[in-house]
Design a protein around this motif. Structure first.
Motif, PDB file in Angstrom:
ATOM      1  N   ALA A 417      -8.566  -1.704   6.701  1.00  0.00           N
ATOM      2  CA  ALA A 417      -9.697  -1.859   7.719  1.00  0.00           C
ATOM      3  C   ALA A 417      -9.755  -2.919   9.171  1.00  0.00           C
ATOM      4  O   ALA A 417      -9.784  -2.902  10.013  1.00  0.00           O
ATOM      5  N   TYR A 418      -8.985  -4.038   8.124  1.00  0.00           N
ATOM      6  CA  TYR A 418      -9.497  -5.180   8.851  1.00  0.00           C
ATOM      7  C   TYR A 418      -7.570  -4.932   9.916  1.00  0.00           C
ATOM      8  O   TYR A 418      -7.990  -5.372  10.925  1.00  0.00           O
ATOM      9  N   ARG A 419      -6.885  -4.482   9.596  1.00  0.00           N
ATOM     10  CA  ARG A 419      -6.002  -4.089  10.431  1.00  0.00           C
ATOM     11  C   ARG A 419      -5.924  -3.609  10.929  1.00  0.00           C
ATOM     12  O   ARG A 419      -5.772  -3.354  12.878  1.00  0.00           O
ATOM     13  N   LYS A 420      -6.882  -2.675  11.184  1.00  0.00           N
ATOM     14  CA  LYS A 420      -7.771  -1.594  11.629  1.00  0.00           C
ATOM     15  C   LYS A 420      -8.177  -1.691  13.345  1.00  0.00           C
ATOM     16  O   LYS A 420      -7.894  -1.328  14.336  1.00  0.00           O
ATOM     17  N   HIS A 421      -9.293  -2.592  12.394  1.00  0.00           N
ATOM     18  CA  HIS A 421     -10.303  -2.756  13.491  1.00  0.00           C
ATOM     19  C   HIS A 421     -10.734  -4.498  14.529  1.00  0.00           C
ATOM     20  O   HIS A 421     -10.429  -4.569  15.593  1.00  0.00           O
ATOM     21  N   ILE A 422      -9.198  -5.199  13.597  1.00  0.00           N
ATOM     22  CA  ILE A 422      -9.001  -7.153  14.691  1.00  0.00           C
ATOM     23  C   ILE A 422      -7.432  -7.058  14.361  1.00  0.00           C
ATOM     24  O   ILE A 422      -7.185  -7.528  15.951  1.00  0.00           O
ATOM     25  N   ASN A 423      -6.608  -6.473  13.559  1.00  0.00           N
ATOM     26  CA  ASN A 423      -5.387  -7.368  13.786  1.00  0.00           C
ATOM     27  C   ASN A 423      -4.126  -6.095  13.313  1.00  0.00           C
ATOM     28  O   ASN A 423      -4.242  -6.279  12.401  1.00  0.00           O
ATOM     29  N   PRO A 424      -3.906  -4.866  13.817  1.00  0.00           N
ATOM     30  CA  PRO A 424      -2.498  -4.403  13.112  1.00  0.00           C
ATOM     31  C   PRO A 424      -1.297  -4.809  12.926  1.00  0.00           C
ATOM     32  O   PRO A 424      -0.412  -4.006  11.889  1.00  0.00           O
ATOM     33  N   ASP A 425      -1.390  -6.027  12.768  1.00  0.00           N
ATOM     34  CA  ASP A 425      -0.149  -6.313  12.548  1.00  0.00           C
ATOM     35  C   ASP A 425      -0.045  -7.935  11.678  1.00  0.00           C
ATOM     36  O   ASP A 425       0.706  -9.006  11.281  1.00  0.00           O
ATOM     37  N   CYS A 426      -1.253  -8.065  11.433  1.00  0.00           N
ATOM     38  CA  CYS A 426      -1.222  -9.153  10.239  1.00  0.00           C
ATOM     39  C   CYS A 426      -1.020  -8.905   8.980  1.00  0.00           C
ATOM     40  O   CYS A 426      -0.805  -7.923   8.278  1.00  0.00           O
ATOM     41  N   TRP A 427      -0.412  -9.520   8.091  1.00  0.00           N
ATOM     42  CA  TRP A 427       0.162 -10.172   7.331  1.00  0.00           C
ATOM     43  C   TRP A 427      -0.581 -10.260   5.807  1.00  0.00           C
ATOM     44  O   TRP A 427      -1.074 -11.111   6.112  1.00  0.00           O
ATOM     45  N   VAL A 428      -0.455  -9.310   4.901  1.00  0.00           N
ATOM     46  CA  VAL A 428      -0.644  -9.907   3.841  1.00  0.00           C
ATOM     47  C   VAL A 428      -0.071 -10.424   2.304  1.00  0.00           C
ATOM     48  O   VAL A 428       1.167  -9.794   2.125  1.00  0.00           O
ATOM     49  N   HIS A 429       0.006 -11.797   1.875  1.00  0.00           N
ATOM     50  CA  HIS A 429       0.923 -12.183   1.365  1.00  0.00           C
ATOM     51  C   HIS A 429       0.107 -12.935  -0.227  1.00  0.00           C
ATOM     52  O   HIS A 429      -1.056 -12.933  -0.312  1.00  0.00           O
ATOM     53  N   GLY A 430       0.119 -12.014  -1.104  1.00  0.00           N
ATOM     54  CA  GLY A 430       0.091 -12.125  -2.564  1.00  0.00           C
ATOM     55  C   GLY A 430       0.492 -13.230  -3.618  1.00  0.00           C
ATOM     56  O   GLY A 430       1.622 -12.781  -3.775  1.00  0.00           O
ATOM     57  N   ILE A 431       0.189 -14.285  -3.571  1.00  0.00           N
ATOM     58  CA  ILE A 431       0.631 -14.948  -4.419  1.00  0.00           C
ATOM     59  C   ILE A 431       0.484 -14.985  -6.063  1.00  0.00           C
ATOM     60  O   ILE A 431      -1.315 -15.526  -6.218  1.00  0.00           O
ATOM     61  N   ASP A 432       0.703 -14.562  -6.804  1.00  0.00           N
ATOM     62  CA  ASP A 432       0.338 -14.567  -8.300  1.00  0.00           C
ATOM     63  C   ASP A 432       0.161 -16.078  -8.847  1.00  0.00           C
ATOM     64  O   ASP A 432       1.565 -16.333  -8.851  1.00  0.00           O
ATOM     65  N   LEU A 433      -0.328 -15.804  -9.394  1.00  0.00           N
ATOM     66  CA  LEU A 433      -0.698 -17.691  -9.941  1.00  0.00           C
ATOM     67  C   LEU A 433      -1.015 -17.342 -11.963  1.00  0.00           C
ATOM     68  O   LEU A 433      -0.964 -18.259 -12.731  1.00  0.00           O
ATOM     69  N   GLN A 434      -0.578 -15.953 -12.438  1.00  0.00           N
ATOM     70  CA  GLN A 434      -0.962 -15.723 -13.892  1.00  0.00           C
ATOM     71  C   GLN A 434       0.055 -14.908 -14.165  1.00  0.00           C
ATOM     72  O   GLN A 434      -0.254 -14.742 -15.807  1.00  0.00           O
ATOM     73  N   GLY A 435       0.519 -13.653 -13.755  1.00  0.00           N
ATOM     74  CA  GLY A 435       1.449 -13.294 -14.049  1.00  0.00           C
ATOM     75  C   GLY A 435       1.147 -12.396 -15.381  1.00  0.00           C
ATOM     76  O   GLY A 435       1.816 -11.810 -16.566  1.00  0.00           O
ATOM     77  N   TYR A 436       0.292 -10.960 -15.270  1.00  0.00           N
ATOM     78  CA  TYR A 436       0.270 -10.567 -15.848  1.00  0.00           C
ATOM     79  C   TYR A 436       1.131  -9.295 -15.113  1.00  0.00           C
ATOM     80  O   TYR A 436      -0.069  -8.450 -17.138  1.00  0.00           O
ATOM     81  N   GLY A 437       0.787  -8.995 -14.706  1.00  0.00           N
ATOM     82  CA  GLY A 437       2.012  -7.974 -14.188  1.00  0.00           C
ATOM     83  C   GLY A 437       1.338  -6.695 -13.666  1.00  0.00           C
ATOM     84  O   GLY A 437       2.167  -5.877 -13.468  1.00  0.00           O
ATOM     85  N   THR A 438       0.106  -7.073 -13.065  1.00  0.00           N
ATOM     86  CA  THR A 438       0.252  -5.929 -11.614  1.00  0.00           C
ATOM     87  C   THR A 438      -0.017  -6.885 -10.100  1.00  0.00           C
ATOM     88  O   THR A 438      -0.530  -7.994 -10.959  1.00  0.00           O
ATOM     89  N   GLN A 439      -0.531  -5.967  -9.043  1.00  0.00           N
ATOM     90  CA  GLN A 439      -1.028  -6.440  -8.117  1.00  0.00           C
ATOM     91  C   GLN A 439      -1.927  -5.606  -7.588  1.00  0.00           C
ATOM     92  O   GLN A 439      -2.189  -4.646  -7.989  1.00  0.00           O
ATOM     93  N   GLN A 440      -2.724  -6.146  -6.168  1.00  0.00           N
ATOM     94  CA  GLN A 440      -3.648  -5.411  -5.913  1.00  0.00           C
ATOM     95  C   GLN A 440      -3.436  -4.799  -4.597  1.00  0.00           C
ATOM     96  O   GLN A 440      -4.135  -4.441  -3.993  1.00  0.00           O
ATOM     97  N   PHE A 441      -1.939  -5.452  -4.099  1.00  0.00           N
ATOM     98  CA  PHE A 441      -1.782  -4.684  -2.497  1.00  0.00           C
ATOM     99  C   PHE A 441      -0.117  -4.338  -2.430  1.00  0.00           C
ATOM    100  O   PHE A 441       0.212  -4.743  -3.285  1.00  0.00           O
ATOM    101  N   THR A 442      -0.101  -3.916  -2.068  1.00  0.00           N
ATOM    102  CA  THR A 442       1.011  -2.766  -1.551  1.00  0.00           C
ATOM    103  C   THR A 442       0.857  -2.409  -0.352  1.00  0.00           C
ATOM    104  O   THR A 442       0.673  -2.155   0.759  1.00  0.00           O
ATOM    105  N   GLY A 443       2.440  -1.628   0.596  1.00  0.00           N
ATOM    106  CA  GLY A 443       2.211  -1.281   2.096  1.00  0.00           C
ATOM    107  C   GLY A 443       3.793  -2.055   2.728  1.00  0.00           C
ATOM    108  O   GLY A 443       4.047  -3.443   2.357  1.00  0.00           O
ATOM    109  N   GLU A 444       3.438  -1.826   3.857  1.00  0.00           N
ATOM    110  CA  GLU A 444       3.780  -2.361   5.445  1.00  0.00           C
ATOM    111  C   GLU A 444       3.130  -4.294   5.114  1.00  0.00           C
ATOM    112  O   GLU A 444       2.474  -4.027   4.846  1.00  0.00           O
TER     113      GLU A 444
END
Length: 479
Positions: A417-444
């Motif tokens: 929604a942020y990309r749709k309404h504000i910046n369609p070219d925005c990247w999301v970089h998820g830096i994992d600090l604990q290594g529990y084996g799951t992530q919250q982000f996916t996609g382009e």
């Protein structure tokens, strides 16, 4: 278009039993390895068995990647124990044996690495010991001189340095080394001069520290960890300590995690007589350690998780919390970004005043860690509602979101929604600090990174330019 993370991943649940995305075997093992002091508990318990399980699975399929990860972890991130574990796992797997002989000399940077690698194998698998493991240990063992073998002889340990020749039967490279190994077996190596021995024998006082400082035998990390004690002892030559801590070559060779400087900075609180030179030395050393990170162009939102699950220490012997590591990496990121917006979050979102020109360490210490829930959608809502256009969002978190009322399941919808309404070219970089084996982000335009080193920030610009991700960098390791 992004070269990375084009496919939507499988939905799973995280440690909080809330919605998340699965990581593939490589991503999962990288995140587990680069965010772990093996044998230490995390907020959600120990993850050692999960690391071993993932490593065994991947060692059957892509053993060379596991070997390269071990080298990367040891040489780039200076992580010892977990690299020993990966070597042990590879030595057990039939497909991994061909890489073990080359791997062990590549990760045995200290003499006691060989005893720890062998101990790890015996701990997990017992005897017999594979020939590939023995040959790798032998190749590493011949590198070490008498000082190294004596310093790390490990007489207090179950497996001692003198056990290596008995078990692995290495071939000495010459008569001099053969004689040295005979003296090792007989317990007749020359005694080593170490700061630990001197302090133990003579006491932790001004005169002993003056002698140790003059000797130059105290390593960089030892000076950093003992800075509080040294200042309290008031040696007359303490300026030599500050000169060492700020020597660019010594800083780079030490390969310290940034949080080591923050830990030393925290320890100085309450030490009488601490001068500005001590704080300036730590700030200068940290500046030197991060000066070669590529600058990040444009405007960046830096988002740091300060929720309850981020407040546990990373080690039983450390007071450093995961939240502090996240904040430190976040403030470092702010210093290398052309322009940034700095947010922390738990159940709410908190805008922070972080300056590129302010000291990194005091700014980290001034940010409050509140310890609520992990409502990761809040920063994206804040950016969207306030119409703050950024080129990227860097999220530093353990990824254990626990938003109620379906908040987790719609997290990707908030970023989209942020990309749709504000910046369609925005990247999301998820830096994992604990290594529990799951992530919250996916996609382009999504990039998953893991680790506690400032080096993780290099992969922001590399991923956006389509050059490399952390996994691709590890795959390019040569050993």
């Amino acid at each position: 278009m992004s070269k990375f993370n084009k496919n939507t991943k499988t939905k799973v649940v995280n440690k909080e039993k809330h919605a998340a995305y699965a990581m593939d075997d490589k991503e999962r093992l990288v995140s587990q390895v680069l965010t772990t002091f093996f044998g230490e508990p995390k907020f959600y318990g120990k993850t050692d068995h999960e690391i071993v399980t993932t490593a065994r699975t991947l060692a059957k399929l892509e053993p060379e990647f596991v070997a390269k990860l071990a080298v990367f972890a040891r040489r780039e991130f200076n992580m010892r124990s977990v690299s020993h574990v990966l070597a042990a796992v590879l030595a057990r797997e039939p497909k991994g044996k061909e890489f073990v002989r080359r791997l062990i000399p590549a990760i045995a940077l200290r003499a006691d690495d060989v005893t720890e690698i062998l101990s790890a194998y015996l701990h997990f698998y017992g005897k017999p010991i594979p020939n590939s493991l023995k040959k790798g240990i032998n190749d590493a063992f011949v590198k070490f001189d008498e000082y190294a073998l004596s310093k790390y002889k490990g007489e207090q340990n179950k497996l001692k340095m003198r056990d290596i020749p008995r078990i692995c039967h290495p071939t000495p490279k010459d008569a001099e080394q053969s004689d040295m190994w005979k003296r090792l077996l007989a317990g007749e190596l020359q005694k080593t001069y170490t700061w630990e021995v001197e302090l133990s024998a003579k006491g932790n006082n001004k005169w002993v520290w003056e002698e140790l400082i003059w000797s130059g035998k105290v390593g960089y990390m030892a000076l950093l960890r003992n800075l509080r004690n040294i200042i309290a002892a008031k040696p007359d030559n303490i300026n030599m300590v500050y000169e060492t801590l700020t020597d660019p070559e010594r800083v780079r060779k030490s390969r310290q995690f940034p949080f080591r400087f923050l830990s030393a900075y925290k320890e100085l609180k309450g030490v009488k007589g601490t001068s500005s030179k001590a704080y300036d030395a730590l700030e200068t050393a940290l500046d030197i350690s991060v000066e070669n990170i590529p600058r990040i162009a444009g405007k960046t939102a830096i988002v740091v998780d300060v929720s309850g699950s981020m407040t546990s220490p990373v080690s039983k012997r450390s007071k450093m919390t995961c939240a502090e590591i996240g904040l430190l990496l976040g403030v470092i990121a702010a210093h290398i970004c052309e322009e940034s917006v700095f947010l922390t979050f738990d159940t709410e979102v908190y805008p922070q005043a972080v300056s590129k020109r302010g000291g990194i360490l005091p700014q980290v210490r001034n940010i409050r860690v509140s310890g609520g829930g992990t409502y990761m959608q809040k920063p994206f809502i804040y950016l969207r509602d306030n119409r703050i256009s950024v080129d990227r969002v860097i999220v530093l978190s353990d990824n254990q979101c626990n938003c109620p009322y379906g908040g987790n399941t719609t997290l990707h919808k908030h970023s989209n929604a942020y990309r749709k309404h504000i910046n369609p070219d925005c990247w999301v970089h998820g830096i994992d600090l604990q290594g529990y084996g799951t992530q919250q982000f996916t996609g382009e335009k999504t990039n998953i990174i893991s680790g506690w080193s400032e080096k993780v920030l290099e992969f922001v610009t590399l991923a956006e330019s389509g050059v490399a991700t952390l996994v691709l960098r590890i795959e390019s390791v040569d050993f």
